[in-house]
Design a protein around this motif. Structure first.
Motif, PDB file in Angstrom:
ATOM      1  N   PHE A  50       0.847  -1.200   0.000  1.00 32.66           N
ATOM      2  CA  PHE A  50       0.000   0.000   0.000  1.00 32.66           C
ATOM      3  C   PHE A  50       0.883   1.250   0.000  1.00 32.66           C
ATOM      4  CE2 PHE A  50       0.792  -1.333   4.334  1.00 32.66           C
ATOM      5  CZ  PHE A  50       1.104  -0.165   5.018  1.00 32.66           C
ATOM      6  N   GLU A  51       0.251   2.361  -0.337  1.00 29.14           N
ATOM      7  CA  GLU A  51       0.897   3.671  -0.251  1.00 29.14           C
ATOM      8  C   GLU A  51       0.196   4.496   0.812  1.00 29.14           C
ATOM      9  OE1 GLU A  51       1.712   5.939  -3.762  1.00 29.14           O
ATOM     10  OE2 GLU A  51       1.908   4.143  -5.010  1.00 29.14           O
ATOM     11  N   ALA A  52       1.005   5.167   1.643  1.00 33.75           N
ATOM     12  CA  ALA A  52       0.435   6.032   2.682  1.00 33.75           C
ATOM     13  C   ALA A  52       1.459   7.085   3.068  1.00 33.75           C
ATOM     14  CB  ALA A  52       0.045   5.199   3.900  1.00 33.75           C
ATOM     15  N   ASP A  53       0.995   8.276   3.318  1.00 38.54           N
ATOM     16  CA  ASP A  53       1.872   9.382   3.740  1.00 38.54           C
ATOM     17  C   ASP A  53       3.045   9.572   2.776  1.00 38.54           C
ATOM     18  OD1 ASP A  53       0.288   9.694   6.066  1.00 38.54           O
ATOM     19  OD2 ASP A  53       1.370   8.044   7.016  1.00 38.54           O
ATOM     20  N   GLY A  54       2.758   9.389   1.479  1.00 38.39           N
ATOM     21  CA  GLY A  54       3.769   9.617   0.452  1.00 38.39           C
ATOM     22  C   GLY A  54       4.828   8.535   0.333  1.00 38.39           C
ATOM     23  N   LYS A  55       4.608   7.395   0.998  1.00 38.08           N
ATOM     24  CA  LYS A  55       5.581   6.300   0.936  1.00 38.08           C
ATOM     25  C   LYS A  55       4.904   5.001   0.508  1.00 38.08           C
ATOM     26  CE  LYS A  55       8.495   8.099   4.690  1.00 38.08           C
ATOM     27  NZ  LYS A  55       9.043   7.796   6.037  1.00 38.08           N
ATOM     28  N   LYS A  56       5.692   4.106  -0.089  1.00 35.14           N
ATOM     29  CA  LYS A  56       5.210   2.772  -0.431  1.00 35.14           C
ATOM     30  C   LYS A  56       5.644   1.800   0.663  1.00 35.14           C
ATOM     31  CE  LYS A  56       5.059   3.199  -5.465  1.00 35.14           C
ATOM     32  NZ  LYS A  56       5.499   2.622  -6.765  1.00 35.14           N
ATOM     33  N   TYR A  57       4.721   0.907   1.021  1.00 31.84           N
ATOM     34  CA  TYR A  57       5.008  -0.055   2.085  1.00 31.84           C
ATOM     35  C   TYR A  57       4.739  -1.475   1.594  1.00 31.84           C
ATOM     36  CZ  TYR A  57       4.963   3.893   5.367  1.00 31.84           C
ATOM     37  OH  TYR A  57       5.226   5.064   6.019  1.00 31.84           O
ATOM     38  N   HIS A  58       5.526  -2.413   2.130  1.00 31.15           N
ATOM     39  CA  HIS A  58       5.308  -3.832   1.851  1.00 31.15           C
ATOM     40  C   HIS A  58       5.521  -4.626   3.140  1.00 31.15           C
ATOM     41  CE1 HIS A  58       5.390  -7.723  -0.206  1.00 31.15           C
ATOM     42  NE2 HIS A  58       6.400  -8.018   0.596  1.00 31.15           N
ATOM     43  N   PHE A  59       4.516  -5.418   3.508  1.00 29.98           N
ATOM     44  CA  PHE A  59       4.631  -6.274   4.679  1.00 29.98           C
ATOM     45  C   PHE A  59       4.130  -7.670   4.326  1.00 29.98           C
ATOM     46  CE2 PHE A  59       4.253  -2.023   6.521  1.00 29.98           C
ATOM     47  CZ  PHE A  59       5.286  -2.033   7.453  1.00 29.98           C
ATOM     48  N   THR A  60       4.621  -8.661   5.054  1.00 26.26           N
ATOM     49  CA  THR A  60       4.167 -10.031   4.864  1.00 26.26           C
ATOM     50  C   THR A  60       3.786 -10.632   6.210  1.00 26.26           C
ATOM     51  OG1 THR A  60       5.639 -10.345   2.965  1.00 26.26           O
ATOM     52  CG2 THR A  60       4.757 -12.323   3.987  1.00 26.26           C
ATOM     53  N   GLU A  61       2.587 -11.200   6.289  1.00 30.24           N
ATOM     54  CA  GLU A  61       2.187 -11.976   7.460  1.00 30.24           C
ATOM     55  C   GLU A  61       2.398 -13.453   7.135  1.00 30.24           C
ATOM     56  OE1 GLU A  61      -1.813 -11.203   8.639  1.00 30.24           O
ATOM     57  OE2 GLU A  61      -1.576  -9.028   8.605  1.00 30.24           O
ATOM     58  N   LYS A  62       2.944 -14.202   8.081  1.00 28.57           N
ATOM     59  CA  LYS A  62       3.166 -15.636   7.880  1.00 28.57           C
ATOM     60  C   LYS A  62       2.761 -16.395   9.134  1.00 28.57           C
ATOM     61  CE  LYS A  62       6.970 -17.084   6.011  1.00 28.57           C
ATOM     62  NZ  LYS A  62       8.418 -17.303   5.769  1.00 28.57           N
ATOM     63  N   VAL A  63       1.850 -17.334   8.974  1.00 26.67           N
ATOM     64  CA  VAL A  63       1.404 -18.156  10.107  1.00 26.67           C
ATOM     65  C   VAL A  63       1.487 -19.624   9.701  1.00 26.67           C
ATOM     66  CG1 VAL A  63      -0.461 -18.654  11.721  1.00 26.67           C
ATOM     67  CG2 VAL A  63      -0.168 -16.320  10.858  1.00 26.67           C
ATOM     68  N   ARG A  64       2.073 -20.431  10.552  1.00 23.55           N
ATOM     69  CA  ARG A  64       2.174 -21.851  10.240  1.00 23.55           C
ATOM     70  C   ARG A  64       0.786 -22.471  10.086  1.00 23.55           C
ATOM     71  NH1 ARG A  64       6.670 -24.565   9.545  1.00 23.55           N
ATOM     72  NH2 ARG A  64       8.593 -23.616  10.295  1.00 23.55           N
ATOM     73  N   ALA A  65       0.647 -23.302   9.069  1.00 20.78           N
ATOM     74  CA  ALA A  65      -0.652 -23.937   8.775  1.00 20.78           C
ATOM     75  C   ALA A  65      -0.847 -25.161   9.665  1.00 20.78           C
ATOM     76  CB  ALA A  65      -0.717 -24.311   7.297  1.00 20.78           C
ATOM     77  N   TYR A  66      -0.897 -24.922  10.967  1.00 21.01           N
ATOM     78  CA  TYR A  66      -1.045 -26.012  11.927  1.00 21.01           C
ATOM     79  C   TYR A  66      -2.468 -26.555  11.936  1.00 21.01           C
ATOM     80  CZ  TYR A  66       3.492 -25.109  14.205  1.00 21.01           C
ATOM     81  OH  TYR A  66       4.832 -24.969  14.484  1.00 21.01           O
ATOM     82  N   THR A  67      -2.584 -27.874  11.897  1.00 21.36           N
ATOM     83  CA  THR A  67      -3.883 -28.538  12.049  1.00 21.36           C
ATOM     84  C   THR A  67      -4.038 -28.977  13.502  1.00 21.36           C
ATOM     85  OG1 THR A  67      -2.957 -30.718  11.587  1.00 21.36           O
ATOM     86  CG2 THR A  67      -3.716 -29.422   9.679  1.00 21.36           C
ATOM     87  N   LEU A  68      -5.209 -29.477  13.845  1.00 20.87           N
ATOM     88  CA  LEU A  68      -5.430 -30.003  15.193  1.00 20.87           C
ATOM     89  C   LEU A  68      -4.432 -31.124  15.481  1.00 20.87           C
ATOM     90  CD1 LEU A  68      -6.928 -30.347  17.854  1.00 20.87           C
ATOM     91  CD2 LEU A  68      -8.662 -31.693  16.643  1.00 20.87           C
ATOM     92  N   GLU A  69      -4.189 -31.962  14.486  1.00 16.32           N
ATOM     93  CA  GLU A  69      -3.239 -33.070  14.665  1.00 16.32           C
ATOM     94  C   GLU A  69      -1.831 -32.553  14.960  1.00 16.32           C
ATOM     95  OE1 GLU A  69      -6.822 -34.322  12.803  1.00 16.32           O
ATOM     96  OE2 GLU A  69      -5.395 -32.797  12.088  1.00 16.32           O
ATOM     97  N   ASP A  70      -1.452 -31.451  14.315  1.00 16.02           N
ATOM     98  CA  ASP A  70      -0.141 -30.840  14.590  1.00 16.02           C
ATOM     99  C   ASP A  70      -0.054 -30.359  16.039  1.00 16.02           C
ATOM    100  OD1 ASP A  70       0.807 -31.171  11.949  1.00 16.02           O
ATOM    101  OD2 ASP A  70      -0.176 -29.317  11.316  1.00 16.02           O
ATOM    102  N   PHE A  71      -1.117 -29.695  16.492  1.00 17.33           N
ATOM    103  CA  PHE A  71      -1.141 -29.209  17.877  1.00 17.33           C
ATOM    104  C   PHE A  71      -1.098 -30.369  18.864  1.00 17.33           C
ATOM    105  CE2 PHE A  71      -2.730 -25.096  16.214  1.00 17.33           C
ATOM    106  CZ  PHE A  71      -1.947 -24.236  16.974  1.00 17.33           C
ATOM    107  N   GLN A  72      -1.852 -31.425  18.568  1.00 17.00           N
ATOM    108  CA  GLN A  72      -1.863 -32.587  19.457  1.00 17.00           C
ATOM    109  C   GLN A  72      -0.466 -33.183  19.592  1.00 17.00           C
ATOM    110  OE1 GLN A  72      -4.975 -34.688  17.333  1.00 17.00           O
ATOM    111  NE2 GLN A  72      -6.414 -34.411  19.021  1.00 17.00           N
ATOM    112  N   GLN A  73       0.250 -33.252  18.487  1.00 13.32           N
ATOM    113  CA  GLN A  73       1.611 -33.791  18.502  1.00 13.32           C
ATOM    114  C   GLN A  73       2.544 -32.913  19.324  1.00 13.32           C
ATOM    115  OE1 GLN A  73       3.109 -34.898  14.621  1.00 13.32           O
ATOM    116  NE2 GLN A  73       5.237 -34.875  15.313  1.00 13.32           N
ATOM    117  N   MET A  74       2.447 -31.581  19.129  1.00 13.87           N
ATOM    118  CA  MET A  74       3.299 -30.657  19.888  1.00 13.87           C
ATOM    119  C   MET A  74       2.970 -30.705  21.375  1.00 13.87           C
ATOM    120  SD  MET A  74       3.787 -27.216  17.564  1.00 13.87           S
ATOM    121  CE  MET A  74       2.041 -26.891  17.324  1.00 13.87           C
TER     122      MET A  74
END
Length: 253
Positions: free
Chosen positions: A196-220
């Protein structure tokens, strides 16, 4: 090095990570300003009723952001600490602090010295770390911060429905800012690129979340000695169905 200075060092070293930089900008809060506060309050009502928390119970809101859940939990009569890595969010949340509501800058991989009757990690605030070991550390820290009879809650996305309904690309205009958003699954993470652009600047961000399933949580959880007691699929605490539920809400100790 003392525990506090070591933690400050860890926080300082993370400023290059996506969550440390993105969550600390005002634009994060602009993009997500339409979140349903009433729905969040209903969730807290249902959750605290289900857990049957004692009067004036000590509650930790882990990854609290600006504290919307913390503030409401405090209004329900609980002694609340809201913790988050974002200094700006904690500074904003602190405007609402009182004798039974406190906010601290904190790395969720570090346990608290005091023990809590309930620990809430809400709104998919888990699975941010590149290193799997750090996510395990977070679970261990939660476990070690619970009182003998305490309960913990992780409110996570239901990966199955998220992937089924993933919108690969869209534009979203909020407060005169047009956010260009791309979503995809890559290397076990559900990623969201935001330009996006805001206040005269261009910005780039990335959100990353592990695609954990219930089975993944149970194992952890098994790995770190945590006992999963119940799972729910939405904020009304309806039964979890992996093919249709909006959320994956886990109660454990």
């Amino acid at each position: 090095m003392s525990k506090i200075s070591n933690q400050q060092s860890q926080i300082s070293n993370q400023q290059s990570t996506w969550y440390a930089s993105w969550f600390d900008t005002p634009y994060y809060h602009i993009l997500y300003k339409d979140r349903n506060y009433r729905e969040a309050q209903i969730f807290m009502d249902n959750l605290t009723h289900y857990l049957n928390l004692p009067e004036k119970a000590k509650v930790l809101d882990l990854a609290c952001g600006k504290g919307r859940h913390s503030i409401y939990l405090n209004q329900l009569g609980y002694d609340v600490i809201g913790a988050d890595l974002s200094e700006n969010s904690i500074a904003e949340a602190n405007k609402n602090a009182n004798e039974t509501l406190h906010f601290v800058v904190h790395d969720k991989r570090e346990p608290f010295e005091e023990k809590f009757d309930a620990i809430f990690n809400l709104f998919t605030s888990f699975g941010y770390f590149e290193n799997e070991e750090d996510n395990l550390k977070t679970l261990i820290a939660i476990k070690e911060s619970l009182s003998e009879y305490g309960f913990a809650v992780i409110d996570f996305m239901n990966v199955y429905t998220v992937l089924e309904n993933l919108i690969p690309e869209e534009n979203k205009e909020v407060d005169g800012i047009t956010f260009h958003i791309k979503r995809y699954l890559l290397n076990g993470f559900i990623s969201k690129e935001i330009d996006f652009e805001a206040d005269g600047k261009k910005y780039h961000f990335t959100e990353k979340v592990r695609a954990y399933t219930l089975e993944d949580f149970q194992q952890m959880m098994t790995e770190v000695g945590i006992y999963l007691l119940d799972t729910f699929g939405d904020y009304k605490l309806k039964k979890f169905h992996k093919n249709s539920s909006e959320r994956l809400i886990m109660i454990f100790k």
